[in-house]
Structures are given as C-alpha cells and as structure tokens.
Design an enzyme around this catalytic site. Structure first.
Site, PDB file in Angstrom:
ATOM      1  N   THR B  25     -86.379  -3.487 -17.319  1.00 52.75           N
ATOM      2  CA  THR B  25     -86.073  -2.657 -16.168  1.00 52.75           C
ATOM      3  C   THR B  25     -84.595  -2.293 -16.218  1.00 52.75           C
ATOM      4  OG1 THR B  25     -86.460  -2.334 -13.801  1.00 52.75           O
ATOM      5  CG2 THR B  25     -85.608  -4.488 -14.431  1.00 52.75           C
ATOM      6  N   CYS B  31     -80.882  -4.253  -6.208  1.00 53.73           N
ATOM      7  CA  CYS B  31     -82.247  -4.717  -6.439  1.00 53.73           C
ATOM      8  C   CYS B  31     -82.209  -5.997  -7.274  1.00 53.73           C
ATOM      9  CB  CYS B  31     -83.052  -3.678  -7.201  1.00 53.73           C
ATOM     10  SG  CYS B  31     -83.150  -2.077  -6.391  1.00 53.73           S
ATOM     11  N   HIS B  48     -89.318  -5.549 -10.002  1.00 53.77           N
ATOM     12  CA  HIS B  48     -88.038  -4.923  -9.636  1.00 53.77           C
ATOM     13  C   HIS B  48     -88.062  -4.784  -8.110  1.00 53.77           C
ATOM     14  CE1 HIS B  48     -84.870  -1.660 -10.677  1.00 53.77           C
ATOM     15  NE2 HIS B  48     -84.771  -1.932  -9.401  1.00 53.77           N
TER      16      HIS B  48
END
Lengths: 206, 164
Positions: B25, B31, B48
């Site tokens: 990711t 995040c 995520h």
C-alpha cells in the site's frame, strides 16, 4: 455522498468559477512576486475516488512540496498548494537568490520561504473567494511538508472519509511563462460547505 | 531477483495474500497500514485504515476497510477463510503520522495518533500480539508485506527503507 453525483452542469460551472476567481488572483499575486507573466489553466471540478486524487500530481508516491491550510469560517474546507521539487527549486532561486544545494535536502529557511509563498498565494485565493461569495473565510496558519503526494492529500480527505470513498475538489493549475513551473491549487470544501457556497452565489438548492 | 506477485491495497481497502505474494500500500499519511500474519500457513493480510471508528460514519453502506473497528474483524474473517488460525496470528503496523503540525490541535487534526490507538485497542481485543510498529512521526510511508517471510518493508522519503 449521493448529493454530489446529482450536481447539475451549471452547479459545476459555478464551482469552476469559484476556482477561476480564486486562482486568478493567486496567479496575479505570483506574477507580481516573480515579476513575470503567469498563465493559468481552466479549473477542473471533479468528484474523484480517493485513489485517483494523487494521480493529478503524479501518483501516490510522487514526492511533492505541499502547503496545507484549513479554511475556517462559514464555508470550511481544506486547501493545498502543491508543487513539484524542480518547480520549488526554481522558485527559491528566482525569489530568494538562494541556490539550492541538492545534497543536504531543504534547509529550514528554504521550507519556510516556500511555506510563505504558499501562504501568499492561498491567502489571495481565499480572500478573493470571500469577497466574491460574501462568506467569512479565514485561513489557518499554513504548514509545509515535503512528502509523498498520497500521504499529504489523504489528510485533506478525512471529512469525506466519514461519508464515502470519493471527494469533490476544485483544481487549478498555473504555469509560469510557458516554463514548466507548474503549481496546483486544490480546494476541497467540506461536504457541508457546498450548499452555503451555492446559496451565497444565488444558486437555488433544495 | 525473483519476480514476486504484488497485490495492491488501496486507500480504505484491505486484502490477503498467500504463497509468497507481496501486499503493498502506498502513501500512508495519517492512515494506518495494519498487517496480520500466520507464520505457519504463511497467510498475510493488510488493511489500509483511514479512520479510527465507524461510529462517526455518515454513509449508507459502510466501507468496512475504512474504519479500524470494522477492518480488523473483516480482515480476520478473510484470513481464516483461507486457513489462518487466530491464535497464531501476529500483527505489525505502520503509518499514523501527523503530516502537518498545527498549534491549535483540534481532535480531527490528530487523526494519525488516534488511528494507531484505535488499531492497537482492537488488536488487543482479539488477543493478537503486536510484534512491531513504526508509527507516528510527520512523514508518509509506503509499505510492502511479504507473505513468505512475514517481513514488513517500510519506505519513506526522509528516512529511506527499513524492515520490521
């Protein structure tokens, strides 16, 4: 989120005009600062999935310099001024006659100068917008970051995260003297702000 | 170098990998990239996570991968489905940065640390040990999680590459 997909063409045009007026004033400010002509592109208004927003500035992992500020007041939102590294270096050379030393990254002075440029430009964007809409809008103290575009932009999308997987943004780019000094303004009004902006501009919304 | 099968995990997304595939990711800011791993079956999962809790959700259909409290149970289910056992799982996490510093810190601006706290709390609830974490700071991260080795590779602009 459904409300955004229902925007009429003319409502999108109104938002484009918002971008046009704001960025137009910012471009004038930059032009005065550099003492050079600055051109700007036609604003784009789009409802984009989170994943695609960073593509507008080169992808999630593209390293960019971003000045972020929160717009407070009657129509709150998030605002970014984003430039690529080579454009930042050129700005620094032109404005401050600071030759950039590639080896040591960016000094505090350089980042602070870039932050101030971002502050001047976004400030003129917002004040013209506030004049145009007669809405009270005040920028927060700006903050600068040099990092991956994805990491930076996701910060401005949190208000949208609560209600969907895409965000509506008003994007304007400008070019200095046909050179590739390219900059992007992203205005991401909070979801609740659109009605206020439309009302202020005399557009009837249910 | 052996060409590994790369599985992309988008923003507010989750996925699982087996047989040496790598989960990736990009652009984690505030995040959190949370990974779970079963070292025996070599089943890996990655989420995520964008927001700490689905309580604040105002959307009609919730994207489970977006919130810490819904993403972790969903990821567990998906991993168990392909043979992972909960009592063997170990967790690693990265991200949760504070990208911009402001003097007047409102709660929504502290979203990075809150995401990390929430993930830890839920992981603890499932009694999964957290082996390693690289969270906080003020920089973005891109992570790759190897389902063959269980190693988490973290790349950032300022600090280069590290492995946990």
């Amino acid at each position: 989120m459904a409300q955004f997909s229902k925007f009429e063409a003319f409502e999108l045009d109104v938002l484009k005009e918002v971008g046009n007026i704001g960025a137009g004033n910012a471009a004038t400010a930059l032009s005065r600062l550099l003492n050079k002509p600055v051109d700007m592109g036609v604003p784009k208004v789009s409802l984009l999935p989170f994943e695609e927003i960073a593509d507008r500035v080169g992808g999630m992992e593209q390293v960019v310099i971003a000045v972020f500020l929160r717009v407070e007041g009657e129509a709150p939102g998030n605002m970014f001024f984003i430039i690529q590294e080579d454009a930042a270096k050129r700005l620094l050379t032109q404005l401050l006659s600071l030759p950039h030393d590639d080896e040591n990254g960016y000094s505090e002075m350089e980042l602070s100068a870039l932050c101030e440029i971002g502050n001047i430009l976004t400030g003129s964007y917002l004040s013209s917008l506030a004049d145009f809409t007669h809405l009270a809008m005040a920028p927060s103290v700006p903050s600068v970051a040099l990092d991956m575009a994805g990491a930076i932009l996701s910060y401005g999308l949190l208000q949208y995260g609560e209600m969907g997987d895409s965000a509506l943004l008003i994007e304007t780019t400008f070019l200095e003297d046909c050179q590739d000094l390219e900059g992007h303004f992203f205005l991401i009004p909070d979801p609740e702000s659109f009605t206020k902006i439309f009302r202020a501009l005399g557009v009837n919304v249910e | 170098m052996i060409q590994q099968n790369l599985i992309k995990v988008g923003m507010a997304d989750l996925n699982i990998a087996t047989e040496g595939s790598v989960l990736k990711t990009t652009g984690l800011g505030s995040c959190v990239g949370l990974t779970l791993y079963d070292p025996v079956n070599k089943v890996a999962g990655m989420a995520h996570v964008m927001l700490p809790s689905s309580e604040i959700a105002r959307e009609s259909t919730i994207n489970l991968a977006k919130y810490a409290d819904t993403a972790i149970p969903e990821l567990l289910d998906r991993m168990k489905h392909v043979g992972a056992q909960q009592n063997r799982l170990v967790a690693k996490m990265a991200g949760g940065a504070q990208m911009f510093a402001f003097s007047g810190q409102s709660d929504s601006m502290r979203i990075g640390p809150r995401n990390v706290e929430s993930c830890l709390e839920i992981i603890n609830k499932f009694k999964i040990p957290v082996f390693a974490q690289d969270t906080g700071g003020n920089y973005g991260r891109t992570i790759e999680f190897d389902s063959g080795s269980g190693l988490l590779l973290i790349r950032s602009v300022q600090l280069g590459i590290k492995e946990i």
